[in-house]
Design a protein around this motif. Structure first.
Motif, PDB file in Angstrom:
ATOM      1  N   THR A  94     -30.988  -3.893 -51.608  1.00 53.66           N
ATOM      2  CA  THR A  94     -32.453  -3.891 -51.720  1.00 53.66           C
ATOM      3  C   THR A  94     -33.091  -4.220 -50.378  1.00 53.66           C
ATOM      4  N   PHE A  98     -36.080  -2.079 -47.907  1.00 58.33           N
ATOM      5  CA  PHE A  98     -37.300  -2.589 -47.290  1.00 58.33           C
ATOM      6  C   PHE A  98     -37.306  -2.350 -45.782  1.00 58.33           C
ATOM      7  N   PHE A 102     -39.828  -0.037 -43.490  1.00 55.75           N
ATOM      8  CA  PHE A 102     -40.520  -0.565 -42.310  1.00 55.75           C
ATOM      9  C   PHE A 102     -40.338   0.354 -41.111  1.00 55.75           C
ATOM     10  N   SER A 293     -27.844   1.338 -48.206  1.00 50.46           N
ATOM     11  CA  SER A 293     -28.453   0.898 -49.458  1.00 50.46           C
ATOM     12  C   SER A 293     -27.869   1.661 -50.643  1.00 50.46           C
ATOM     13  N   ILE A 316     -38.903   3.911 -51.261  1.00 50.60           N
ATOM     14  CA  ILE A 316     -39.137   3.739 -49.823  1.00 50.60           C
ATOM     15  C   ILE A 316     -40.541   4.199 -49.453  1.00 50.60           C
ATOM     16  N   ILE A 319     -43.094   1.554 -50.644  1.00 48.59           N
ATOM     17  CA  ILE A 319     -43.064   0.340 -49.823  1.00 48.59           C
ATOM     18  C   ILE A 319     -43.675   0.605 -48.451  1.00 48.59           C
ATOM     19  N   SER A 333     -42.753  -7.452 -41.464  1.00 49.32           N
ATOM     20  CA  SER A 333     -41.487  -7.270 -40.749  1.00 49.32           C
ATOM     21  C   SER A 333     -40.934  -8.604 -40.264  1.00 49.32           C
ATOM     22  N   PHE A 336     -39.167 -10.289 -43.272  1.00 44.56           N
ATOM     23  CA  PHE A 336     -37.864  -9.700 -43.576  1.00 44.56           C
ATOM     24  C   PHE A 336     -36.891  -9.875 -42.413  1.00 44.56           C
TER      25      PHE A 336
END
Length: 364
Positions: A94, A98, A102, A293, A316, A319, A333, A336
Protein backbone atom coordinates in the motif's frame (compact mmCIF):
# COMPACT_ATOMS: atom_id res chain seq x y z
CA UNK A 1 10.83 -19.38 -8.16
CA UNK A 2 12.15 -17.73 -11.34
CA UNK A 3 14.06 -19.80 -13.89
CA UNK A 4 17.64 -18.77 -14.63
CA UNK A 5 16.83 -17.14 -17.98
CA UNK A 6 14.17 -14.91 -16.36
CA UNK A 7 16.42 -13.65 -13.60
CA UNK A 8 18.14 -10.27 -13.77
CA UNK A 9 21.87 -9.65 -13.89
CA UNK A 10 23.88 -7.70 -11.34
CA UNK A 11 24.17 -4.71 -13.68
CA UNK A 12 20.41 -4.73 -14.26
CA UNK A 13 19.89 -4.70 -10.51
CA UNK A 14 22.13 -1.64 -10.27
CA UNK A 15 20.16 0.10 -13.00
CA UNK A 16 16.78 -0.64 -11.38
CA UNK A 17 17.88 0.67 -7.97
CA UNK A 18 19.39 3.82 -9.50
CA UNK A 19 16.31 4.52 -11.61
CA UNK A 20 14.01 4.15 -8.64
CA UNK A 21 16.03 6.57 -6.53
CA UNK A 22 16.39 9.08 -9.36
CA UNK A 23 12.79 10.26 -9.24
CA UNK A 24 11.45 13.70 -8.45
CA UNK A 25 13.74 14.30 -5.48
CA UNK A 26 16.65 15.70 -7.45
CA UNK A 27 14.42 18.52 -8.75
CA UNK A 28 13.65 19.74 -5.22
CA UNK A 29 16.52 18.56 -2.99
CA UNK A 30 18.58 21.79 -3.22
CA UNK A 31 15.59 23.85 -2.05
CA UNK A 32 14.66 21.41 0.72
CA UNK A 33 18.20 21.38 2.11
CA UNK A 34 18.72 25.13 1.74
CA UNK A 35 15.40 25.84 3.45
CA UNK A 36 16.00 23.49 6.39
CA UNK A 37 19.70 24.26 6.90
CA UNK A 38 19.97 27.92 5.82
CA UNK A 39 23.58 27.18 4.83
CA UNK A 40 25.42 25.89 1.75
CA UNK A 41 26.74 22.79 3.54
CA UNK A 42 24.02 20.52 2.18
CA UNK A 43 26.58 18.65 0.08
CA UNK A 44 27.97 17.19 3.31
CA UNK A 45 24.48 16.09 4.35
CA UNK A 46 24.02 14.42 0.96
CA UNK A 47 27.20 12.37 1.41
CA UNK A 48 26.28 11.35 4.96
CA UNK A 49 22.72 10.50 3.94
CA UNK A 50 23.99 8.39 1.05
CA UNK A 51 26.31 6.45 3.36
CA UNK A 52 23.46 5.75 5.80
CA UNK A 53 21.27 4.50 2.96
CA UNK A 54 24.10 2.23 1.78
CA UNK A 55 24.34 0.71 5.25
CA UNK A 56 20.57 0.22 5.36
CA UNK A 57 20.71 -1.33 1.88
CA UNK A 58 23.39 -3.79 3.00
CA UNK A 59 21.21 -4.80 5.96
CA UNK A 60 18.31 -5.41 3.56
CA UNK A 61 20.56 -7.55 1.35
CA UNK A 62 21.89 -9.59 4.27
CA UNK A 63 18.36 -10.17 5.54
CA UNK A 64 17.10 -11.18 2.08
CA UNK A 65 20.05 -13.56 1.58
CA UNK A 66 18.92 -15.49 4.66
CA UNK A 67 15.81 -16.48 2.68
CA UNK A 68 17.14 -17.51 -0.77
CA UNK A 69 14.73 -17.12 -3.67
CA UNK A 70 12.12 -15.36 -1.53
CA UNK A 71 11.02 -11.73 -1.51
CA UNK A 72 10.07 -9.77 1.60
CA UNK A 73 6.41 -10.51 0.89
CA UNK A 74 7.16 -14.24 1.05
CA UNK A 75 9.62 -14.49 3.94
CA UNK A 76 7.90 -11.90 6.16
CA UNK A 77 5.48 -14.61 7.36
CA UNK A 78 8.40 -16.84 8.27
CA UNK A 79 10.20 -13.96 9.95
CA UNK A 80 7.30 -12.29 11.80
CA UNK A 81 4.62 -14.94 11.92
CA UNK A 82 1.70 -15.59 9.57
CA UNK A 83 -0.59 -12.71 10.54
CA UNK A 84 1.99 -10.05 11.38
CA UNK A 85 3.97 -10.89 8.24
CA UNK A 86 0.89 -10.69 6.02
CA UNK A 87 -0.21 -7.37 7.50
CA UNK A 88 3.30 -5.99 7.14
CA UNK A 89 3.44 -7.05 3.47
CA UNK A 90 0.08 -5.41 2.76
CA UNK A 91 1.25 -2.19 4.40
CA UNK A 92 4.42 -2.17 2.29
CA UNK A 93 2.46 -2.77 -0.93
CA UNK A 94 0.00 0.00 0.00
CA UNK A 95 2.88 2.35 0.80
CA UNK A 96 4.27 1.82 -2.72
CA UNK A 97 0.90 2.85 -4.20
CA UNK A 98 1.02 6.18 -2.37
CA UNK A 99 4.61 6.89 -3.39
CA UNK A 100 3.83 5.97 -7.01
CA UNK A 101 0.91 8.43 -6.97
CA UNK A 102 3.18 11.13 -5.54
CA UNK A 103 5.72 10.66 -8.33
CA UNK A 104 3.00 11.01 -10.96
CA UNK A 105 1.63 14.16 -9.34
CA UNK A 106 5.09 15.74 -9.29
CA UNK A 107 5.47 14.83 -12.94
CA UNK A 108 2.18 16.58 -13.68
CA UNK A 109 3.15 19.74 -11.78
CA UNK A 110 6.49 20.05 -13.57
CA UNK A 111 5.00 19.23 -16.98
CA UNK A 112 2.18 21.75 -16.78
CA UNK A 113 4.42 24.48 -15.40
CA UNK A 114 7.17 24.26 -18.01
CA UNK A 115 5.88 22.25 -20.98
CA UNK A 116 2.14 21.55 -21.34
CA UNK A 117 -0.10 24.27 -19.97
CA UNK A 118 -3.88 24.01 -19.58
CA UNK A 119 -3.93 20.23 -19.96
CA UNK A 120 -6.42 18.50 -17.59
CA UNK A 121 -4.73 16.94 -14.60
CA UNK A 122 -6.45 13.60 -14.99
CA UNK A 123 -5.53 13.33 -18.68
CA UNK A 124 -1.78 13.61 -18.13
CA UNK A 125 -1.70 11.38 -15.06
CA UNK A 126 -3.91 8.70 -16.61
CA UNK A 127 -1.78 8.65 -19.76
CA UNK A 128 1.32 7.92 -17.72
CA UNK A 129 -0.49 5.26 -15.69
CA UNK A 130 -1.32 3.40 -18.91
CA UNK A 131 2.27 3.68 -20.12
CA UNK A 132 3.48 2.40 -16.76
CA UNK A 133 1.10 -0.54 -17.01
CA UNK A 134 2.45 -1.38 -20.45
CA UNK A 135 6.00 -1.38 -19.05
CA UNK A 136 5.37 -3.64 -16.06
CA UNK A 137 3.24 -6.17 -17.95
CA UNK A 138 6.46 -7.46 -19.51
CA UNK A 139 7.84 -8.47 -16.14
CA UNK A 140 11.02 -7.57 -14.31
CA UNK A 141 13.30 -8.53 -17.20
CA UNK A 142 11.54 -6.16 -19.61
CA UNK A 143 11.62 -3.40 -16.99
CA UNK A 144 15.37 -3.88 -16.51
CA UNK A 145 16.10 -3.75 -20.25
CA UNK A 146 14.16 -0.49 -20.63
CA UNK A 147 15.94 1.02 -17.65
CA UNK A 148 19.30 0.10 -19.18
CA UNK A 149 18.43 2.49 -22.02
CA UNK A 150 16.99 5.33 -19.91
CA UNK A 151 19.62 5.57 -17.15
CA UNK A 152 22.67 6.29 -19.38
CA UNK A 153 20.64 8.91 -21.26
CA UNK A 154 19.65 10.53 -17.99
CA UNK A 155 23.22 10.65 -16.69
CA UNK A 156 24.64 12.09 -19.93
CA UNK A 157 21.97 14.78 -20.34
CA UNK A 158 22.05 15.76 -16.68
CA UNK A 159 25.83 15.98 -16.36
CA UNK A 160 26.09 17.91 -19.64
CA UNK A 161 23.41 20.35 -18.47
CA UNK A 162 25.15 20.88 -15.15
CA UNK A 163 28.48 21.51 -16.90
CA UNK A 164 26.85 24.20 -19.03
CA UNK A 165 25.47 25.86 -15.89
CA UNK A 166 29.09 26.50 -14.85
CA UNK A 167 28.70 29.73 -16.82
CA UNK A 168 26.92 31.29 -13.82
CA UNK A 169 28.62 29.24 -11.09
CA UNK A 170 30.23 31.19 -8.23
CA UNK A 171 32.23 29.25 -5.69
CA UNK A 172 31.66 31.97 -3.08
CA UNK A 173 28.04 30.81 -2.83
CA UNK A 174 29.32 27.56 -1.29
CA UNK A 175 31.50 29.26 1.31
CA UNK A 176 32.24 29.19 4.19
CA UNK A 177 32.26 25.46 4.79
CA UNK A 178 30.70 24.60 8.17
CA UNK A 179 30.31 28.30 8.88
CA UNK A 180 27.39 27.55 11.22
CA UNK A 181 28.88 24.39 12.68
CA UNK A 182 27.95 20.74 12.32
CA UNK A 183 24.36 20.89 13.63
CA UNK A 184 22.76 22.22 10.41
CA UNK A 185 24.51 19.39 8.54
CA UNK A 186 23.06 16.79 10.90
CA UNK A 187 19.63 18.40 10.52
CA UNK A 188 19.89 18.17 6.75
CA UNK A 189 20.70 14.44 6.75
CA UNK A 190 17.07 13.51 7.46
CA UNK A 191 15.87 15.43 4.39
CA UNK A 192 18.58 13.82 2.29
CA UNK A 193 17.63 10.28 3.32
CA UNK A 194 14.11 10.79 1.96
CA UNK A 195 15.52 11.40 -1.53
CA UNK A 196 17.57 8.18 -1.48
CA UNK A 197 14.66 5.88 -0.68
CA UNK A 198 14.60 3.16 -3.33
CA UNK A 199 17.30 0.92 -1.87
CA UNK A 200 14.47 -1.12 -0.31
CA UNK A 201 13.83 -2.67 -3.74
CA UNK A 202 16.54 -5.15 -2.76
CA UNK A 203 13.89 -6.85 -0.62
CA UNK A 204 12.43 -8.13 -3.91
CA UNK A 205 15.32 -7.83 -6.38
CA UNK A 206 17.72 -10.07 -4.44
CA UNK A 207 15.43 -13.06 -4.99
CA UNK A 208 15.36 -12.34 -8.75
CA UNK A 209 19.12 -12.00 -9.26
CA UNK A 210 21.21 -14.53 -11.17
CA UNK A 211 23.96 -14.00 -8.61
CA UNK A 212 22.32 -13.00 -5.30
CA UNK A 213 25.71 -13.15 -3.58
CA UNK A 214 26.57 -9.95 -5.49
CA UNK A 215 23.51 -8.09 -4.20
CA UNK A 216 25.62 -6.08 -1.75
CA UNK A 217 27.81 -4.79 -4.56
CA UNK A 218 24.73 -4.01 -6.65
CA UNK A 219 23.04 -1.91 -3.98
CA UNK A 220 26.23 0.06 -3.25
CA UNK A 221 26.74 0.96 -6.91
CA UNK A 222 23.02 1.51 -7.40
CA UNK A 223 22.99 4.11 -4.63
CA UNK A 224 26.33 5.67 -5.65
CA UNK A 225 25.03 6.82 -9.06
CA UNK A 226 22.13 8.95 -7.71
CA UNK A 227 24.37 10.05 -4.83
CA UNK A 228 26.83 11.50 -7.33
CA UNK A 229 24.10 13.16 -9.42
CA UNK A 230 22.38 14.68 -6.39
CA UNK A 231 25.73 15.95 -5.16
CA UNK A 232 26.45 17.58 -8.52
CA UNK A 233 22.95 19.06 -8.64
CA UNK A 234 23.22 20.62 -5.20
CA UNK A 235 26.68 22.09 -5.74
CA UNK A 236 25.82 23.57 -9.14
CA UNK A 237 22.39 24.88 -8.09
CA UNK A 238 23.67 26.56 -4.93
CA UNK A 239 26.75 27.82 -6.76
CA UNK A 240 24.61 29.29 -9.52
CA UNK A 241 21.65 30.66 -7.54
CA UNK A 242 22.90 31.05 -3.93
CA UNK A 243 21.12 29.74 -0.84
CA UNK A 244 18.58 32.58 -0.72
CA UNK A 245 17.78 32.24 -4.41
CA UNK A 246 17.23 28.50 -4.12
CA UNK A 247 14.87 28.84 -1.13
CA UNK A 248 12.48 30.98 -3.18
CA UNK A 249 12.34 28.46 -6.05
CA UNK A 250 9.95 25.48 -6.15
CA UNK A 251 11.97 23.53 -8.75
CA UNK A 252 15.49 25.01 -8.41
CA UNK A 253 17.27 22.44 -10.61
CA UNK A 254 15.04 23.35 -13.54
CA UNK A 255 15.18 27.08 -12.78
CA UNK A 256 18.97 26.93 -12.83
CA UNK A 257 18.95 25.82 -16.46
CA UNK A 258 16.36 28.46 -17.33
CA UNK A 259 18.52 31.23 -15.87
CA UNK A 260 21.15 31.27 -18.63
CA UNK A 261 21.56 30.86 -22.38
CA UNK A 262 24.47 29.52 -24.43
CA UNK A 263 24.81 31.59 -27.57
CA UNK A 264 26.42 30.16 -30.68
CA UNK A 265 25.11 26.62 -30.20
CA UNK A 266 22.30 25.02 -32.16
CA UNK A 267 20.23 25.05 -28.94
CA UNK A 268 20.49 28.00 -26.57
CA UNK A 269 18.24 26.66 -23.79
CA UNK A 270 18.75 23.21 -22.27
CA UNK A 271 16.02 23.05 -19.62
CA UNK A 272 13.72 21.42 -22.19
CA UNK A 273 16.05 18.44 -22.64
CA UNK A 274 16.41 17.98 -18.89
CA UNK A 275 12.63 18.06 -18.43
CA UNK A 276 12.02 15.54 -21.19
CA UNK A 277 14.60 13.10 -19.87
CA UNK A 278 13.42 13.58 -16.30
CA UNK A 279 9.81 12.88 -17.20
CA UNK A 280 11.07 9.55 -18.53
CA UNK A 281 13.00 9.10 -15.29
CA UNK A 282 9.95 9.74 -13.13
CA UNK A 283 8.04 7.26 -15.28
CA UNK A 284 10.62 4.58 -14.51
CA UNK A 285 10.36 5.32 -10.79
CA UNK A 286 6.57 5.12 -10.97
CA UNK A 287 6.53 1.87 -12.93
CA UNK A 288 8.86 -0.06 -10.61
CA UNK A 289 6.87 1.16 -7.59
CA UNK A 290 3.61 -0.01 -9.16
CA UNK A 291 5.28 -3.32 -10.05
CA UNK A 292 6.44 -3.85 -6.46
CA UNK A 293 3.02 -2.96 -5.11
CA UNK A 294 1.27 -5.44 -7.43
CA UNK A 295 3.89 -8.09 -6.65
CA UNK A 296 3.36 -7.55 -2.94
CA UNK A 297 -0.40 -8.03 -3.06
CA UNK A 298 -0.08 -11.00 -5.42
CA UNK A 299 2.48 -12.84 -3.26
CA UNK A 300 0.66 -12.02 -0.03
CA UNK A 301 -2.65 -13.39 -1.32
CA UNK A 302 -0.89 -16.07 -3.42
CA UNK A 303 -2.48 -15.17 -6.73
CA UNK A 304 -1.56 -13.61 -10.09
CA UNK A 305 -0.18 -10.08 -10.40
CA UNK A 306 -2.22 -8.87 -13.38
CA UNK A 307 -5.51 -8.19 -11.50
CA UNK A 308 -3.65 -6.04 -9.00
CA UNK A 309 -1.91 -4.14 -11.80
CA UNK A 310 -5.27 -3.09 -13.21
CA UNK A 311 -6.96 -2.52 -9.85
CA UNK A 312 -4.16 -0.21 -8.69
CA UNK A 313 -4.65 2.15 -11.65
CA UNK A 314 -7.81 4.00 -10.48
CA UNK A 315 -6.51 4.03 -6.90
CA UNK A 316 -3.25 5.69 -7.97
CA UNK A 317 -5.18 8.21 -10.08
CA UNK A 318 -7.48 9.08 -7.18
CA UNK A 319 -4.59 9.52 -4.73
CA UNK A 320 -2.61 11.63 -7.21
CA UNK A 321 -5.56 14.02 -7.59
CA UNK A 322 -6.08 14.58 -3.85
CA UNK A 323 -3.48 17.35 -3.12
CA UNK A 324 -4.95 20.72 -4.09
CA UNK A 325 -1.62 22.41 -4.79
CA UNK A 326 2.15 21.99 -4.63
CA UNK A 327 2.30 22.90 -0.94
CA UNK A 328 -0.12 20.13 0.01
CA UNK A 329 1.80 17.76 -2.27
CA UNK A 330 5.09 18.44 -0.50
CA UNK A 331 3.43 18.19 2.91
CA UNK A 332 1.99 14.77 2.12
CA UNK A 333 5.28 13.61 0.61
CA UNK A 334 7.12 14.62 3.80
CA UNK A 335 4.77 12.48 5.88
CA UNK A 336 5.21 9.42 3.69
CA UNK A 337 8.92 10.08 3.42
CA UNK A 338 9.23 9.91 7.20
CA UNK A 339 7.24 6.68 7.20
CA UNK A 340 9.61 5.31 4.56
CA UNK A 341 12.63 6.16 6.70
CA UNK A 342 11.19 4.22 9.63
CA UNK A 343 10.26 1.18 7.53
CA UNK A 344 13.27 0.97 5.22
CA UNK A 345 16.12 2.59 7.16
CA UNK A 346 15.49 1.98 10.86
CA UNK A 347 13.59 -1.31 10.71
CA UNK A 348 15.88 -3.46 8.46
CA UNK A 349 18.84 -3.52 10.91
CA UNK A 350 16.44 -4.46 13.72
CA UNK A 351 14.91 -7.25 11.63
CA UNK A 352 18.38 -8.53 10.71
CA UNK A 353 19.43 -8.66 14.36
CA UNK A 354 16.15 -10.40 15.23
CA UNK A 355 16.69 -12.97 12.48
CA UNK A 356 20.21 -13.69 13.69
CA UNK A 357 19.23 -13.99 17.35
CA UNK A 358 16.27 -16.29 16.73
CA UNK A 359 17.95 -18.06 13.80
CA UNK A 360 15.31 -17.19 11.24
CA UNK A 361 16.16 -18.29 7.69
CA UNK A 362 19.49 -19.72 6.59
CA UNK A 363 22.40 -19.13 8.96
CA UNK A 364 24.94 -16.80 7.35
Amino acid sequence: MLTEDKKITTSQTVVIVSNCILGSGILTLPRVLADSMKTSDGWISIILGGILIMLAGLCIVRLSQRFPGKTLYQFSRELMGKWCGSIFSILIATFYIFIAAFELRVMFEVTTLYLLEDIPRWAIIMSFIWVGLYIIKGGLGAIARLYEIILPSTVVVFVFSMILSGKIFEVDNLLPVLGDGIFPVIKGVSSTILVFLGHELMFTLTASMQHPEKAGKAVIIGISIPLFLNLVAFVMVIGGMSVHGVISSTWPTVDLLRSFEITGLFFERFDFFLLVIWIMQILTTFSILQYNSSLGFAQTFKTRMRPFMFCSMPIILFIALIPRDVNELFMVSKIFGDIGVVIFVILPPLLLVYAKIFKKGAVR
